[in-house]
Write a protein that holds these residues in place. Sequence first.
Motif, PDB file in Angstrom:
ATOM      1  N   ALA A 103       0.611  -1.439   0.176  1.00  0.00           N
ATOM      2  CA  ALA A 103       0.124   0.179   0.315  1.00  0.00           C
ATOM      3  C   ALA A 103       0.653   1.363  -0.254  1.00  0.00           C
ATOM      4  O   ALA A 103       0.459   2.273  -0.211  1.00  0.00           O
ATOM      5  CB  ALA A 103      -0.932   0.271   1.014  1.00  0.00           C
ATOM      6  N   SER A 104       2.269   1.498   0.474  1.00  0.00           N
ATOM      7  CA  SER A 104       2.510   2.465   1.128  1.00  0.00           C
ATOM      8  C   SER A 104       3.447   2.918  -0.514  1.00  0.00           C
ATOM      9  O   SER A 104       3.401   4.046  -0.923  1.00  0.00           O
ATOM     10  CB  SER A 104       4.024   1.969   1.910  1.00  0.00           C
ATOM     11  OG  SER A 104       4.710   0.906   1.457  1.00  0.00           O
ATOM     12  N   VAL A 106       1.784   2.041  -3.509  1.00  0.00           N
ATOM     13  CA  VAL A 106       1.066   3.152  -4.226  1.00  0.00           C
ATOM     14  C   VAL A 106       0.556   4.007  -3.716  1.00  0.00           C
ATOM     15  O   VAL A 106      -0.123   4.536  -4.815  1.00  0.00           O
ATOM     16  CB  VAL A 106      -0.485   1.420  -3.634  1.00  0.00           C
ATOM     17  CG1 VAL A 106      -1.703   2.224  -4.875  1.00  0.00           C
ATOM     18  CG2 VAL A 106      -0.060   0.541  -4.481  1.00  0.00           C
ATOM     19  N   HIS A 107       0.216   4.316  -2.124  1.00  0.00           N
ATOM     20  CA  HIS A 107      -0.310   5.601  -1.968  1.00  0.00           C
ATOM     21  C   HIS A 107       0.928   6.793  -2.630  1.00  0.00           C
ATOM     22  O   HIS A 107       0.428   7.775  -3.286  1.00  0.00           O
ATOM     23  CB  HIS A 107       0.217   5.705  -0.848  1.00  0.00           C
ATOM     24  CG  HIS A 107      -0.699   5.063   0.007  1.00  0.00           C
ATOM     25  ND1 HIS A 107      -1.411   4.407   0.847  1.00  0.00           N
ATOM     26  CD2 HIS A 107      -1.881   4.344  -0.245  1.00  0.00           C
ATOM     27  CE1 HIS A 107      -1.940   3.996   1.947  1.00  0.00           C
ATOM     28  NE2 HIS A 107      -2.490   3.668   0.685  1.00  0.00           N
ATOM     29  N   ARG A 119      -6.569  11.671  -1.381  1.00  0.00           N
ATOM     30  CA  ARG A 119      -7.445  10.977  -0.878  1.00  0.00           C
ATOM     31  C   ARG A 119      -9.009  11.512  -0.310  1.00  0.00           C
ATOM     32  O   ARG A 119      -9.961  11.062  -0.336  1.00  0.00           O
ATOM     33  CB  ARG A 119      -6.859  10.812   0.913  1.00  0.00           C
ATOM     34  CG  ARG A 119      -5.862   9.739   1.057  1.00  0.00           C
ATOM     35  CD  ARG A 119      -6.513   9.549   2.446  1.00  0.00           C
ATOM     36  NE  ARG A 119      -4.999   8.487   2.231  1.00  0.00           N
ATOM     37  CZ  ARG A 119      -5.425   6.724   2.227  1.00  0.00           C
ATOM     38  NH1 ARG A 119      -6.439   6.622   1.990  1.00  0.00           N
ATOM     39  NH2 ARG A 119      -4.084   6.120   2.285  1.00  0.00           N
ATOM     40  N   PHE A 125     -11.530   4.555  -0.717  1.00  0.00           N
ATOM     41  CA  PHE A 125     -10.016   3.380  -1.452  1.00  0.00           C
ATOM     42  C   PHE A 125      -9.628   2.123  -0.978  1.00  0.00           C
ATOM     43  O   PHE A 125      -8.891   1.965   0.517  1.00  0.00           O
ATOM     44  CB  PHE A 125      -8.809   4.328  -1.446  1.00  0.00           C
ATOM     45  CG  PHE A 125      -7.673   4.228  -2.721  1.00  0.00           C
ATOM     46  CD1 PHE A 125      -8.331   4.703  -4.074  1.00  0.00           C
ATOM     47  CD2 PHE A 125      -6.788   3.124  -1.556  1.00  0.00           C
ATOM     48  CE1 PHE A 125      -7.019   3.750  -4.690  1.00  0.00           C
ATOM     49  CE2 PHE A 125      -6.179   2.942  -3.305  1.00  0.00           C
ATOM     50  CZ  PHE A 125      -5.864   3.372  -3.988  1.00  0.00           C
ATOM     51  N   ASP A 126      -9.593   1.085  -1.167  1.00  0.00           N
ATOM     52  CA  ASP A 126      -9.661   0.199  -1.085  1.00  0.00           C
ATOM     53  C   ASP A 126      -7.530  -0.622  -1.139  1.00  0.00           C
ATOM     54  O   ASP A 126      -7.268  -0.404  -2.399  1.00  0.00           O
ATOM     55  CB  ASP A 126     -10.015  -0.999  -1.437  1.00  0.00           C
ATOM     56  CG  ASP A 126      -9.935  -2.768  -0.521  1.00  0.00           C
ATOM     57  OD1 ASP A 126      -9.007  -2.502  -0.363  1.00  0.00           O
ATOM     58  OD2 ASP A 126     -10.717  -3.592  -0.756  1.00  0.00           O
ATOM     59  N   ASP A 127      -6.975  -0.235   0.128  1.00  0.00           N
ATOM     60  CA  ASP A 127      -5.576  -0.454  -0.087  1.00  0.00           C
ATOM     61  C   ASP A 127      -5.701  -1.704  -1.046  1.00  0.00           C
ATOM     62  O   ASP A 127      -3.954  -2.258  -1.641  1.00  0.00           O
ATOM     63  CB  ASP A 127      -5.090  -0.158   1.361  1.00  0.00           C
ATOM     64  CG  ASP A 127      -4.888   0.670   1.127  1.00  0.00           C
ATOM     65  OD1 ASP A 127      -4.400   1.727   0.798  1.00  0.00           O
ATOM     66  OD2 ASP A 127      -4.414   1.400   2.805  1.00  0.00           O
ATOM     67  N   ARG A 128      -6.006  -2.645  -0.880  1.00  0.00           N
ATOM     68  CA  ARG A 128      -6.187  -4.574  -1.385  1.00  0.00           C
ATOM     69  C   ARG A 128      -6.298  -4.261  -2.674  1.00  0.00           C
ATOM     70  O   ARG A 128      -7.035  -3.901  -3.379  1.00  0.00           O
ATOM     71  CB  ARG A 128      -6.626  -5.375  -0.763  1.00  0.00           C
ATOM     72  CG  ARG A 128      -6.668  -5.360   0.707  1.00  0.00           C
ATOM     73  CD  ARG A 128      -7.806  -6.583   0.973  1.00  0.00           C
ATOM     74  NE  ARG A 128      -8.977  -5.202   1.552  1.00  0.00           N
ATOM     75  CZ  ARG A 128     -10.020  -5.911   1.313  1.00  0.00           C
ATOM     76  NH1 ARG A 128      -9.653  -7.075   2.445  1.00  0.00           N
ATOM     77  NH2 ARG A 128     -11.662  -5.771   1.370  1.00  0.00           N
ATOM     78  N   HIS A 139      -7.389  -0.645  -8.000  1.00  0.00           N
ATOM     79  CA  HIS A 139      -7.973  -0.642  -6.464  1.00  0.00           C
ATOM     80  C   HIS A 139      -9.011  -0.334  -7.235  1.00  0.00           C
ATOM     81  O   HIS A 139      -9.507   0.471  -7.837  1.00  0.00           O
ATOM     82  CB  HIS A 139      -6.762   0.030  -5.756  1.00  0.00           C
ATOM     83  CG  HIS A 139      -5.397  -0.509  -5.533  1.00  0.00           C
ATOM     84  ND1 HIS A 139      -5.401  -1.072  -4.414  1.00  0.00           N
ATOM     85  CD2 HIS A 139      -4.209  -0.376  -6.595  1.00  0.00           C
ATOM     86  CE1 HIS A 139      -4.109  -1.356  -4.036  1.00  0.00           C
ATOM     87  NE2 HIS A 139      -3.539  -1.424  -5.387  1.00  0.00           N
ATOM     88  N   ALA A 141     -12.547   1.693  -5.245  1.00  0.00           N
ATOM     89  CA  ALA A 141     -12.232   2.159  -4.439  1.00  0.00           C
ATOM     90  C   ALA A 141     -13.885   3.423  -4.577  1.00  0.00           C
ATOM     91  O   ALA A 141     -14.745   3.274  -5.690  1.00  0.00           O
ATOM     92  CB  ALA A 141     -11.510   3.960  -4.577  1.00  0.00           C
TER      93      ALA A 141
END
Length: 443
Positions: A103-104, A106-107, A119, A125-128, A139, A141
């Motif tokens: 996730a980090s 992707v962010h 955001r 927003f789904d981190d998976r 992802h 969202a």
Amino acid sequence: MSDLPRRAVTRSAKLASLPIGFAGRTALGVGKRTFGRPAETVAMEIQTRTAEQLFKVLGELKGGAMKLGQMLSIFEAALPPEIAGPYRATLTRLQEAAPPLPASTVHKVLEEFLGEDWRDYFESFDDRPAAAASIGQVHRAVWHDGRAVAVKVQYPGAGKALISDFNQLARLGRLFGVLMPGLDVKSMLAELKERVVEELDYTIEAESQTRFREAYLDDPDFAIPEVVAQSGNILITEWMDGTALSKIISEGDQETRDHAALLYCRFLLSGPKRSGMLHGDPHPGNFRLLEDGRLGVLDFGAVDRIPGGFQRRLGLLLRIGTMADIDEVEEALRREDFIREGVEIDAESLQAFLAPITEPFVTETFKFNREWLRDMAAQVTDLRPSNVVRQLNLPPEYVIIHRVLSAGTGVLCQLECEIPARAESLKWVPGFADDADGELVGG
């Protein structure tokens, strides 16, 4: 894995492990046979372990390696039954799944292209990741206006990794021969490499998807998600539910398989005439059967522009190929440079080769199945000098068309369906019908 593994040494080592591992398993198999193990059992173990390692390495690399793996998974329908099982189980997973980025990471990509307040664009927003592809992952969202959206995030370093993978994979032709003996991997890689720049550019993908959506808007048979936003390596589109075509292949009843197959065939054939473009990535992961019976289409990164004049040339070639006059067929193939100047072709061999291939476009309906595809594959991959296929050329402008027709046929054979392919061709392919066609898109 904190990021896409893109250091050349690391990636080369991973790719190099594939043929080394296969050689080791083969040697182990010989030893087991020597000590009385049944050859068939040993061979199956080798195939299964090779498939497992292939999925693991290609999936970790993502990039060009995974993209090739996705394409090869379509051709599993051409494999002999005793081999297809383990490959089907592992390679089909490549079509919709890969080890996700954390996730980090992707962010960071979202922050780079949407800003520190990224955001604020989303209610959630789904981190998976919901899905992973060759150069990016998706992802789920909720957009700030309440719409469910798919957020496609390109892997950091995907461009460099993609080029590196192509260069490395070009040296692994023998390994991929395990999947489909005689497959011209080099030509496939060359065609894919030319489109790397376009596929990495989400601006082009957004434009292509919008054009397709406009061409099929309010169509009773098809649904294409709207592009919601695009910035750099981020592409946001409407979310699309539905049953993946790969699930219909494995679990669908005959009626559902025939329905999905008909729409799948119709979309691939109608694209150039309706939008001026050909969807160039027909693997099952890009298609969904919706509850209302429509076929949803995803991923427009690989698209080929097909001018109207070329559409008619292609249709005319397809029509001539179904005719009994082999001299006229040979003349058409020479005109389009499938038979190069100075190359002599045995007419009877050419006719024998073309007859079963053109069969879906001659009969009222045609049953696509794995046995028929294996027979076709055996013809194409026959390495004897007398094989007429070895004398044929594939002109550059036909490479992506050949890929779509070949891969699309593979999917239809996976679906084990019966559809009126000839009627669809008559309706949607300019030049295939021996009369005036409607308006063409693309000039």
